[in-house]
Design a protein around this motif. Structure first.
Motif, PDB file in Angstrom:
ATOM      1  N   ALA A  91       0.811  -1.211   0.000  1.00 11.67           N
ATOM      2  CA  ALA A  91       0.000   0.000   0.000  1.00 11.67           C
ATOM      3  C   ALA A  91       0.846   1.263   0.000  1.00 11.67           C
ATOM      4  O   ALA A  91       0.374   2.337  -0.342  1.00 11.67           O
ATOM      5  CB  ALA A  91      -0.925   0.015   1.218  1.00 11.67           C
ATOM      6  N   ILE A  92       2.116   1.137   0.385  1.00 11.28           N
ATOM      7  CA  ILE A  92       2.992   2.313   0.370  1.00 11.28           C
ATOM      8  C   ILE A  92       3.549   2.440  -1.035  1.00 11.28           C
ATOM      9  O   ILE A  92       4.615   1.923  -1.364  1.00 11.28           O
ATOM     10  CB  ILE A  92       4.139   2.174   1.402  1.00 11.28           C
ATOM     11  N   GLY A  93       2.796   3.103  -1.898  1.00 12.84           N
ATOM     12  CA  GLY A  93       3.094   3.106  -3.325  1.00 12.84           C
ATOM     13  C   GLY A  93       4.467   3.603  -3.699  1.00 12.84           C
ATOM     14  O   GLY A  93       5.202   2.954  -4.446  1.00 12.84           O
ATOM     15  N   GLU A 137      -2.009   8.585  -3.875  1.00 14.91           N
ATOM     16  CA  GLU A 137      -1.337   7.391  -4.397  1.00 14.91           C
ATOM     17  C   GLU A 137      -2.313   6.310  -4.836  1.00 14.91           C
ATOM     18  O   GLU A 137      -1.979   5.456  -5.651  1.00 14.91           O
ATOM     19  CB  GLU A 137      -0.391   6.821  -3.333  1.00 14.91           C
ATOM     20  N   ALA A 138      -3.546   6.331  -4.298  1.00 15.42           N
ATOM     21  CA  ALA A 138      -4.512   5.278  -4.601  1.00 15.42           C
ATOM     22  C   ALA A 138      -5.312   5.556  -5.870  1.00 15.42           C
ATOM     23  O   ALA A 138      -5.961   4.659  -6.407  1.00 15.42           O
ATOM     24  CB  ALA A 138      -5.477   5.093  -3.430  1.00 15.42           C
ATOM     25  N   MET A 139      -5.284   6.787  -6.384  1.00 13.97           N
ATOM     26  CA  MET A 139      -6.099   7.119  -7.555  1.00 13.97           C
ATOM     27  C   MET A 139      -5.563   8.398  -8.204  1.00 13.97           C
ATOM     28  O   MET A 139      -4.735   9.112  -7.637  1.00 13.97           O
ATOM     29  CB  MET A 139      -7.555   7.331  -7.142  1.00 13.97           C
ATOM     30  N   LEU A 216       1.157  -7.578  -7.362  1.00 11.11           N
ATOM     31  CA  LEU A 216       0.452  -7.754  -6.081  1.00 11.11           C
ATOM     32  C   LEU A 216      -1.010  -7.318  -6.129  1.00 11.11           C
ATOM     33  O   LEU A 216      -1.552  -6.821  -5.159  1.00 11.11           O
ATOM     34  CB  LEU A 216       1.178  -6.997  -4.963  1.00 11.11           C
ATOM     35  N   GLY A 217      -1.631  -7.445  -7.305  1.00 13.97           N
ATOM     36  CA  GLY A 217      -3.064  -7.225  -7.387  1.00 13.97           C
ATOM     37  C   GLY A 217      -3.526  -5.792  -7.256  1.00 13.97           C
ATOM     38  O   GLY A 217      -4.705  -5.544  -7.030  1.00 13.97           O
ATOM     39  N   ARG A 218      -2.590  -4.847  -7.373  1.00  8.60           N
ATOM     40  CA  ARG A 218      -3.030  -3.452  -7.316  1.00  8.60           C
ATOM     41  C   ARG A 218      -3.904  -3.125  -8.516  1.00  8.60           C
ATOM     42  O   ARG A 218      -3.872  -3.808  -9.528  1.00  8.60           O
ATOM     43  CB  ARG A 218      -1.808  -2.523  -7.283  1.00  8.60           C
ATOM     44  N   ARG A 219      -4.669  -2.040  -8.415  1.00  6.75           N
ATOM     45  CA  ARG A 219      -5.574  -1.650  -9.484  1.00  6.75           C
ATOM     46  C   ARG A 219      -4.770  -1.216 -10.717  1.00  6.75           C
ATOM     47  O   ARG A 219      -3.590  -0.886 -10.611  1.00  6.75           O
ATOM     48  CB  ARG A 219      -6.471  -0.500  -9.017  1.00  6.75           C
ATOM     49  N   ASP A 248       5.880   8.268 -14.931  1.00  6.15           N
ATOM     50  CA  ASP A 248       5.044   7.543 -13.974  1.00  6.15           C
ATOM     51  C   ASP A 248       4.470   8.536 -12.969  1.00  6.15           C
ATOM     52  O   ASP A 248       5.210   9.119 -12.171  1.00  6.15           O
ATOM     53  CB  ASP A 248       5.887   6.491 -13.251  1.00  6.15           C
ATOM     54  N   PRO A 249       3.148   8.738 -12.956  1.00  8.32           N
ATOM     55  CA  PRO A 249       2.546   9.708 -12.042  1.00  8.32           C
ATOM     56  C   PRO A 249       2.646   9.309 -10.581  1.00  8.32           C
ATOM     57  O   PRO A 249       2.514  10.153  -9.699  1.00  8.32           O
ATOM     58  CB  PRO A 249       1.089   9.776 -12.503  1.00  8.32           C
TER      59      PRO A 249
END
Length: 273
Positions: A91-93, A137-139, A216-219, A248-249
């Motif tokens: 989760a720590i992108g 980082e999630a979107m 790892l299954g990230r979106r 890479d954003p």
């Protein structure tokens, strides 16, 4: 058919050991688990993960190797469960991307040695895509990449709209690259997963984006392709490879995308308005 060269593990091992140690220190620090007692074990686990990542020259595979070692080792150090540790570190992108950079160190070491010669160098004629980092980082990767492309093409007003929209995105909200680009009046063309085709578009000043499924299954994640190099090995001309450089954003910088990630992605280009 192009082949991906196999790394010289013995030669690249020192660089990967150092990179792995640094990456794991950063992960433990961001996870607020780093302290004087576990500093040395953290270094050892990081070096082990970085060293074993040399077993593969593919960024996806080497990242899985490093992440497994980091997650399992840190779970023992922190006295937590392995699945929870893996999920937490994934989760720590930004820090996870440090692990993705381990193969890049391998590639750069090989380039310095003079083993590879660039035969074709495809890139946008007016310079790199502007480097922008997504707000969350999630979107927001799609908005950020299209914002970069818009600024590159000189459509600053569209870029400003995209930034405002990105700031208002709801939690876990995502959007397809084509849908977003077409809503801004762009003409979008789907491309085959062929790097020579992509390179030709870049040389024609046509920006290209690829949306792929990370490890790892990230979106799904979208990046803007900045440059494609087709290289040949100086010692064995049958050995060839592609170097794919992208904006890479998640990092807000230029990095490398593995060919396996590109091959499994959806490739689109902006063909005008």
């Amino acid at each position: 058919m192009a082949q991906i060269s196999q790394p010289n593990t013995q030669r690249n091992l020192p660089a990967s050991l150092l990179k792995g140690a640094a990456a794991n220190l950063a992960i433990q620090a961001l996870g607020k688990n780093l302290n004087k007692k576990n500093f040395l074990p953290t270094l050892v686990v990081g070096a082990l993960g970085g060293g074993l990542s040399c077993l593969s020259d593919d960024k996806y595979c080497s990242t899985l190797i490093a992440t497994s070692i980091f997650g399992g080792g840190n779970a023992l150090i922190n006295k937590t469960s392995v699945p929870k540790s893996l999920a937490k570190y994934a989760a720590i992108g930004t820090t996870a991307r440090l692990m993705l950079n381990i193969p890049e160190i391998v590639a750069k070491t090989s380039e310095i040695s003079g083993d590879w010669i660039t035969i074709y160098n495809f890139k946008l004629p007016n310079g790199d895509l502007p480097k922008y980092k997504q707000i969350n980082e999630a979107m927001g990767c799609t908005h950020t990449v299209l914002r970069s492309i818009s600024d590159y093409l000189g459509y600053s007003s569209i870029a400003n709209q995209l930034l405002k929209e990105e700031k208002k995105l709801a939690k876990d909200e995502g959007i397809d690259f084509s849908d977003l680009a077409e809503s801004k009046g762009y003409l979008v063309q789907n491309l085959a997963n062929n790097l020579f085709t992509v390179g030709t578009k870049l040389n024609q000043n046509i920006p290209v984006a690829v949306t792929y499924q990370p490890w790892l299954g990230r979106r799904p994640h979208t990046v803007g392709i900045n440059q494609v190099e087709y290289q040949q090995n100086a010692s064995n001309k049958k050995r060839t490879r592609f170097i794919i450089k992208v904006m890479d954003p998640l990092l807000g910088n230029i990095t490398e995308l593995s060919q396996s990630e590109f091959n499994n992605g959806i490739v689109r280009c902006i063909n005008g308005r």
